[in-house]
Scaffold this active site. Structure first.
Site, PDB file in Angstrom:
ATOM      1  N   ASN A 125      -5.266 -12.437  14.175  1.00  0.00           N
ATOM      2  CA  ASN A 125      -4.294 -13.345  13.550  1.00  0.00           C
ATOM      3  C   ASN A 125      -2.858 -12.865  13.741  1.00  0.00           C
ATOM      4  OD1 ASN A 125      -6.164 -15.244  12.615  1.00  0.00           O
ATOM      5  ND2 ASN A 125      -6.560 -14.089  10.745  1.00  0.00           N
TER       6      ASN A 125
ATOM      7  N   PHE B  93      -5.864  -5.647  -2.574  1.00  0.00           N
ATOM      8  CA  PHE B  93      -7.185  -5.030  -2.759  1.00  0.00           C
ATOM      9  C   PHE B  93      -7.022  -3.534  -3.000  1.00  0.00           C
ATOM     10  CE2 PHE B  93     -10.900  -2.967  -0.557  1.00  0.00           C
ATOM     11  CZ  PHE B  93     -11.779  -3.142  -1.623  1.00  0.00           C
TER      12      PHE B  93
ATOM     13  N   LYS C  63     -11.042  -0.213  13.792  1.00  0.00           N
ATOM     14  CA  LYS C  63      -9.744   0.200  14.331  1.00  0.00           C
ATOM     15  C   LYS C  63      -9.796   0.344  15.850  1.00  0.00           C
ATOM     16  CE  LYS C  63      -7.051   0.731  10.656  1.00  0.00           C
ATOM     17  NZ  LYS C  63      -5.752   0.055  10.502  1.00  0.00           N
TER      18      LYS C  63
ATOM     19  N   ASN D 249      -2.956  -8.422   0.103  1.00  0.00           N
ATOM     20  CA  ASN D 249      -3.878  -9.114  -0.807  1.00  0.00           C
ATOM     21  C   ASN D 249      -4.153  -8.309  -2.066  1.00  0.00           C
ATOM     22  OD1 ASN D 249      -5.583  -7.097   0.100  1.00  0.00           O
ATOM     23  ND2 ASN D 249      -7.232  -8.469   0.769  1.00  0.00           N
TER      24      ASN D 249
ATOM     25  N   GLY E  10       0.805  -1.207   0.000  1.00  0.00           N
ATOM     26  CA  GLY E  10       0.000   0.000   0.000  1.00  0.00           C
ATOM     27  C   GLY E  10       0.840   1.258   0.000  1.00  0.00           C
ATOM     28  N   PHE E  11       0.170   2.384   0.071  1.00  0.00           N
ATOM     29  CA  PHE E  11       0.835   3.693   0.071  1.00  0.00           C
ATOM     30  C   PHE E  11       1.863   3.787   1.194  1.00  0.00           C
ATOM     31  CE2 PHE E  11      -0.108   8.099   1.998  1.00  0.00           C
ATOM     32  CZ  PHE E  11       1.045   8.656   1.499  1.00  0.00           C
TER      33      PHE E  11
ATOM     34  N   TYR F 117     -14.785   1.147   9.493  1.00  0.00           N
ATOM     35  CA  TYR F 117     -13.380   1.508   9.650  1.00  0.00           C
ATOM     36  C   TYR F 117     -13.105   2.044  11.055  1.00  0.00           C
ATOM     37  CZ  TYR F 117      -8.846   3.641   8.539  1.00  0.00           C
ATOM     38  OH  TYR F 117      -7.519   3.994   8.519  1.00  0.00           O
TER      39      TYR F 117
ATOM     40  N   GLY G  41      -3.628  -2.189  -2.252  1.00  0.00           N
ATOM     41  CA  GLY G  41      -2.202  -2.106  -2.552  1.00  0.00           C
ATOM     42  C   GLY G  41      -1.946  -2.368  -4.027  1.00  0.00           C
TER      43      GLY G  41
END
Length: 336
Positions: A119, A56, A169, A54, A32-33, A165, A58
């Site tokens: 996980n 999505f 978080k 994954n 990702g970013f 979100y 990224g």
């Protein structure tokens, strides 16, 4: 018998140890970013990096310069499923972070934050290694205090369109603190305030990328609400320095710790600065404010200053110039 590495960092140690003599770091969301910039910084430090994503949100283009590096490995994997690897530390950045992306599949967003945390915490517990959680200023919701300190509990709508979100978080932070208290796990939690820079997705719906792309295309710049809502913008390189400083800090410093630039700008201020830097003739147009969109964001960074010795260095005009250059090149290629 102890073995040491030679100058060739790709050279493996003897099978008697089965390990490299350098730190092996797992970065979830590493394509990702922010994740890709973190991978760069860790490689520069001499780490071996396992990048898990994954894809999505990224993108391989963010890490393609690392794919042939002897100390970099990419694994396509969804953190909502367990991961069995051997590492020395974990940075958990896996989760879509822009409203367009995290609202696309809100159930999956919550699962990524909560099950992903479970996980990764389980992996850290098994390996007995430090683990870092990329949390967000969104845990403060639409704040009723002008300066957000880590002690502020927030003002979050638990059933709104952003809740997947925000609450995901918040739940991840809860899990991290409970693993720390119950299992004595070495944890670090950072709360990220608005961050921008090269490798942002041009269609992520965030205000900096929106304004720059619209300005470069001479399209109307879309401002939601009256444009007087504020944000505090941190350049990516300052944020990554903050990540590393927190991970390097004493075990007693768990966070949550705000990392962001406390200089505050209205959306109209930002739009005018983008127009000035790009030389664009784009007009400003106004639309309705999205549901639960925070009207103000400004971090109290006292903890980062006092405990980590961290301060942002790149101010908005300088960072925007670098970001505009990145998008200008990007729009000439695959996003033309």
């Amino acid at each position: 018998m102890k073995f040491t590495m030679h100058d060739n960092m790709g050279e493996k140690m003897t099978k008697l140890t089965g390990r490299y003599n350098i730190k092996r770091t797992l970065v979830t969301g590493g394509a990702g970013f922010l994740g890709s910039h973190l991978c760069d910084a860790l490689i520069e430090r001499g780490h071996e990096v396992l990048c898990v994503d994954n894809l999505f949100t990224g993108a391989r283009r963010n890490i393609e310069h690392l794919l042939d590096h002897p100390r970099f490995e990419f694994m396509r994997h969804d953190v909502t499923f367990p991961l069995y690897v051997e590492v020395d530390e974990i940075y958990n950045l896996a989760c879509p972070a822009s409203p367009i992306h995290y609202q696309h599949d809100p159930v999956q967003t919550t699962k990524t934050s909560v099950m992903g945390a479970i996980n990764m915490l389980g992996l850290a517990k098994r390996l007995k290694v430090p683990i870092f959680q990329a949390s967000t200023s969104e845990v403060y919701g639409d704040p009723n205090t002008p300066l957000q300190h880590e002690s502020y509990w927030g003002n979050v709508n638990p059933i709104g369109i952003r809740s997947c979100y925000d609450e995901g978080k918040r739940a991840a932070e809860t899990l991290f603190m409970d693993y720390h208290r119950q299992h004595n796990l070495d944890i670090k939690i950072v709360r990220i305030f608005n961050t921008y820079g090269p490798r942002m997705h041009p269609q992520d719906g965030r205000v900096v990328s929106n304004f720059i792309v619209q300005a470069l295309r001479n399209e109307p710049i879309t401002i939601y609400g009256d444009g007087m809502q504020t944000r505090s913008f941190c350049f990516y390189s300052d944020l990554i320095r903050g990540f590393l400083a927190l991970m390097d800090s004493d075990k007693s410093i768990t966070g949550p710790c705000n990392i962001g630039n406390p200089n505050e700008f209205t959306m109209i201020d930002l739009a005018k600065l983008v127009l000035e830097i790009t030389g664009s003739s784009s007009p400003l147009v106004f639309g309705p404010l999205p549901q639960d969109d925070p009207k103000q964001r400004r971090p109290d960074i006292t903890m980062a200053r006092d405990k980590l010795g961290w301060n942002p260095e790149i101010q908005l005009a300088e960072g925007l110039e670098k970001t505009v250059s990145y998008f200008a090149e990007l729009l000439k290629t695959s996003y033309s």
